[in-house]
Scaffold this motif. Sequence first.
Motif, PDB file in Angstrom:
ATOM      1  N   ASN A  94       0.825  -1.205   0.000  1.00 55.10           N
ATOM      2  CA  ASN A  94       0.000   0.000   0.000  1.00 55.10           C
ATOM      3  C   ASN A  94       0.862   1.259   0.000  1.00 55.10           C
ATOM      4  O   ASN A  94       0.506   2.260  -0.606  1.00 55.10           O
ATOM      5  CB  ASN A  94      -0.922   0.004   1.207  1.00 55.10           C
ATOM      6  CG  ASN A  94      -1.879  -1.147   1.157  1.00 55.10           C
ATOM      7  OD1 ASN A  94      -1.534  -2.243   1.590  1.00 55.10           O
ATOM      8  ND2 ASN A  94      -3.043  -0.936   0.597  1.00 55.10           N
ATOM      9  N   PHE A  95       1.994   1.170   0.664  1.00 52.12           N
ATOM     10  CA  PHE A  95       2.927   2.292   0.680  1.00 52.12           C
ATOM     11  C   PHE A  95       3.376   2.619  -0.741  1.00 52.12           C
ATOM     12  O   PHE A  95       3.337   3.764  -1.175  1.00 52.12           O
ATOM     13  CB  PHE A  95       4.131   1.957   1.570  1.00 52.12           C
ATOM     14  CG  PHE A  95       5.274   2.903   1.385  1.00 52.12           C
ATOM     15  CD1 PHE A  95       5.274   4.136   2.011  1.00 52.12           C
ATOM     16  CD2 PHE A  95       6.334   2.568   0.565  1.00 52.12           C
ATOM     17  CE1 PHE A  95       6.321   5.026   1.822  1.00 52.12           C
ATOM     18  CE2 PHE A  95       7.386   3.444   0.372  1.00 52.12           C
ATOM     19  CZ  PHE A  95       7.376   4.678   1.008  1.00 52.12           C
ATOM     20  N   ASN A  96       3.798   1.602  -1.482  1.00 53.00           N
ATOM     21  CA  ASN A  96       4.253   1.823  -2.856  1.00 53.00           C
ATOM     22  C   ASN A  96       3.142   2.361  -3.743  1.00 53.00           C
ATOM     23  O   ASN A  96       3.363   3.273  -4.538  1.00 53.00           O
ATOM     24  CB  ASN A  96       4.824   0.529  -3.436  1.00 53.00           C
ATOM     25  CG  ASN A  96       6.128   0.142  -2.772  1.00 53.00           C
ATOM     26  OD1 ASN A  96       6.906   0.993  -2.365  1.00 53.00           O
ATOM     27  ND2 ASN A  96       6.360  -1.150  -2.646  1.00 53.00           N
ATOM     28  N   THR A  97       1.952   1.833  -3.596  1.00 60.35           N
ATOM     29  CA  THR A  97       0.810   2.313  -4.374  1.00 60.35           C
ATOM     30  C   THR A  97       0.500   3.767  -4.026  1.00 60.35           C
ATOM     31  O   THR A  97       0.288   4.598  -4.914  1.00 60.35           O
ATOM     32  CB  THR A  97      -0.431   1.438  -4.111  1.00 60.35           C
ATOM     33  OG1 THR A  97      -0.112   0.084  -4.462  1.00 60.35           O
ATOM     34  CG2 THR A  97      -1.633   1.912  -4.911  1.00 60.35           C
ATOM     35  N   ALA A  98       0.478   4.087  -2.724  1.00 62.25           N
ATOM     36  CA  ALA A  98       0.184   5.457  -2.285  1.00 62.25           C
ATOM     37  C   ALA A  98       1.230   6.429  -2.814  1.00 62.25           C
ATOM     38  O   ALA A  98       0.890   7.506  -3.326  1.00 62.25           O
ATOM     39  CB  ALA A  98       0.124   5.518  -0.760  1.00 62.25           C
ATOM     40  N   LEU A  99       2.481   6.043  -2.723  1.00 58.33           N
ATOM     41  CA  LEU A  99       3.561   6.909  -3.188  1.00 58.33           C
ATOM     42  C   LEU A  99       3.450   7.168  -4.684  1.00 58.33           C
ATOM     43  O   LEU A  99       3.596   8.305  -5.136  1.00 58.33           O
ATOM     44  CB  LEU A  99       4.903   6.262  -2.860  1.00 58.33           C
ATOM     45  CG  LEU A  99       6.018   7.185  -2.417  1.00 58.33           C
ATOM     46  CD1 LEU A  99       5.615   8.035  -1.238  1.00 58.33           C
ATOM     47  CD2 LEU A  99       7.257   6.398  -2.095  1.00 58.33           C
ATOM     48  N   ASN A 100       3.166   6.122  -5.455  1.00 57.00           N
ATOM     49  CA  ASN A 100       3.014   6.289  -6.904  1.00 57.00           C
ATOM     50  C   ASN A 100       1.809   7.151  -7.245  1.00 57.00           C
ATOM     51  O   ASN A 100       1.869   7.972  -8.163  1.00 57.00           O
ATOM     52  CB  ASN A 100       2.928   4.933  -7.592  1.00 57.00           C
ATOM     53  CG  ASN A 100       4.257   4.228  -7.609  1.00 57.00           C
ATOM     54  OD1 ASN A 100       5.308   4.850  -7.608  1.00 57.00           O
ATOM     55  ND2 ASN A 100       4.220   2.909  -7.607  1.00 57.00           N
ATOM     56  N   THR A 101       0.715   6.968  -6.524  1.00 57.22           N
ATOM     57  CA  THR A 101      -0.485   7.781  -6.752  1.00 57.22           C
ATOM     58  C   THR A 101      -0.190   9.253  -6.511  1.00 57.22           C
ATOM     59  O   THR A 101      -0.540  10.117  -7.319  1.00 57.22           O
ATOM     60  CB  THR A 101      -1.634   7.314  -5.837  1.00 57.22           C
ATOM     61  OG1 THR A 101      -1.918   5.943  -6.113  1.00 57.22           O
ATOM     62  CG2 THR A 101      -2.887   8.146  -6.043  1.00 57.22           C
ATOM     63  N   ILE A 102       0.467   9.533  -5.383  1.00 54.06           N
ATOM     64  CA  ILE A 102       0.797  10.927  -5.057  1.00 54.06           C
ATOM     65  C   ILE A 102       1.765  11.497  -6.081  1.00 54.06           C
ATOM     66  O   ILE A 102       1.585  12.617  -6.572  1.00 54.06           O
ATOM     67  CB  ILE A 102       1.389  11.040  -3.636  1.00 54.06           C
ATOM     68  CG1 ILE A 102       0.365  10.638  -2.578  1.00 54.06           C
ATOM     69  CG2 ILE A 102       1.856  12.469  -3.378  1.00 54.06           C
ATOM     70  CD1 ILE A 102       0.932  10.509  -1.180  1.00 54.06           C
ATOM     71  N   LYS A 103       2.788  10.722  -6.413  1.00 52.23           N
ATOM     72  CA  LYS A 103       3.788  11.201  -7.370  1.00 52.23           C
ATOM     73  C   LYS A 103       3.142  11.534  -8.714  1.00 52.23           C
ATOM     74  O   LYS A 103       3.436  12.569  -9.311  1.00 52.23           O
ATOM     75  CB  LYS A 103       4.892  10.167  -7.547  1.00 52.23           C
ATOM     76  CG  LYS A 103       6.055  10.675  -8.350  1.00 52.23           C
ATOM     77  CD  LYS A 103       7.191   9.682  -8.370  1.00 52.23           C
ATOM     78  CE  LYS A 103       8.357  10.241  -9.143  1.00 52.23           C
ATOM     79  NZ  LYS A 103       9.487   9.315  -9.182  1.00 52.23           N
ATOM     80  N   ASN A 104       2.248  10.664  -9.173  1.00 52.34           N
ATOM     81  CA  ASN A 104       1.552  10.932 -10.438  1.00 52.34           C
ATOM     82  C   ASN A 104       0.709  12.194 -10.360  1.00 52.34           C
ATOM     83  O   ASN A 104       0.682  12.992 -11.290  1.00 52.34           O
ATOM     84  CB  ASN A 104       0.685   9.740 -10.837  1.00 52.34           C
ATOM     85  CG  ASN A 104       1.510   8.558 -11.275  1.00 52.34           C
ATOM     86  OD1 ASN A 104       2.654   8.695 -11.699  1.00 52.34           O
ATOM     87  ND2 ASN A 104       0.932   7.367 -11.151  1.00 52.34           N
ATOM     88  N   LYS A 105       0.034  12.368  -9.242  1.00 52.91           N
ATOM     89  CA  LYS A 105      -0.797  13.558  -9.061  1.00 52.91           C
ATOM     90  C   LYS A 105       0.067  14.817  -9.020  1.00 52.91           C
ATOM     91  O   LYS A 105      -0.248  15.818  -9.659  1.00 52.91           O
ATOM     92  CB  LYS A 105      -1.618  13.438  -7.778  1.00 52.91           C
ATOM     93  CG  LYS A 105      -2.535  14.599  -7.527  1.00 52.91           C
ATOM     94  CD  LYS A 105      -3.358  14.391  -6.278  1.00 52.91           C
ATOM     95  CE  LYS A 105      -4.272  15.572  -6.044  1.00 52.91           C
ATOM     96  NZ  LYS A 105      -5.063  15.420  -4.837  1.00 52.91           N
ATOM     97  N   LEU A 106       1.153  14.767  -8.280  1.00 54.25           N
ATOM     98  CA  LEU A 106       2.036  15.927  -8.171  1.00 54.25           C
ATOM     99  C   LEU A 106       2.710  16.237  -9.500  1.00 54.25           C
ATOM    100  O   LEU A 106       2.894  17.400  -9.859  1.00 54.25           O
ATOM    101  CB  LEU A 106       3.086  15.703  -7.077  1.00 54.25           C
ATOM    102  CG  LEU A 106       2.558  15.651  -5.643  1.00 54.25           C
ATOM    103  CD1 LEU A 106       3.689  15.296  -4.674  1.00 54.25           C
ATOM    104  CD2 LEU A 106       1.900  16.956  -5.242  1.00 54.25           C
ATOM    105  N   THR A 107       3.069  15.208 -10.241  1.00 49.39           N
ATOM    106  CA  THR A 107       3.709  15.408 -11.538  1.00 49.39           C
ATOM    107  C   THR A 107       2.759  16.104 -12.513  1.00 49.39           C
ATOM    108  O   THR A 107       3.179  16.963 -13.288  1.00 49.39           O
ATOM    109  CB  THR A 107       4.184  14.060 -12.127  1.00 49.39           C
ATOM    110  OG1 THR A 107       5.071  13.455 -11.187  1.00 49.39           O
ATOM    111  CG2 THR A 107       4.897  14.238 -13.440  1.00 49.39           C
TER     112      THR A 107
END
Length: 140
Positions: free
Chosen positions: A119-132
Amino acid sequence: MVYICPGCFKISDSNVKKCRYCGCDFEKVSDAQYFDKVVTALDHPDHNVAIIACKIIGRLKIKEAEDKLIKKLKILTKERINPYFEKAIIEALGAIGTEKAYLFLTKNRASFSIISKENFNTALNTIKNKLTKNYPKKHT
């Protein structure tokens, strides 16, 4: 989706108009009042209620809950209280998707339980995509 009664914090279906336990009229509760109650439910002694609150916070993307989620996650990881609650908070932070959540999660990566790693990896990728998408030069 489930609903947490803002009157008694019992779990209810989202399609009913009143709580079957305390009679709270859901139609008279404003969004702001409900958001406040859901955030308050993070402190409920029954972690199942708190976990459902996390899921609702994530689904509704209640940014006002971010500080409380981070504070709660710090306590959970330090005391190793409930890895499933920890997992739910990480999911909610990922769904809210702010830079503050991203920085907190990356800084504390090693603190999370095995149960939370995916879940950590998924959350981090979700946030990174949103921020990007919002700030392409800063997060590429």
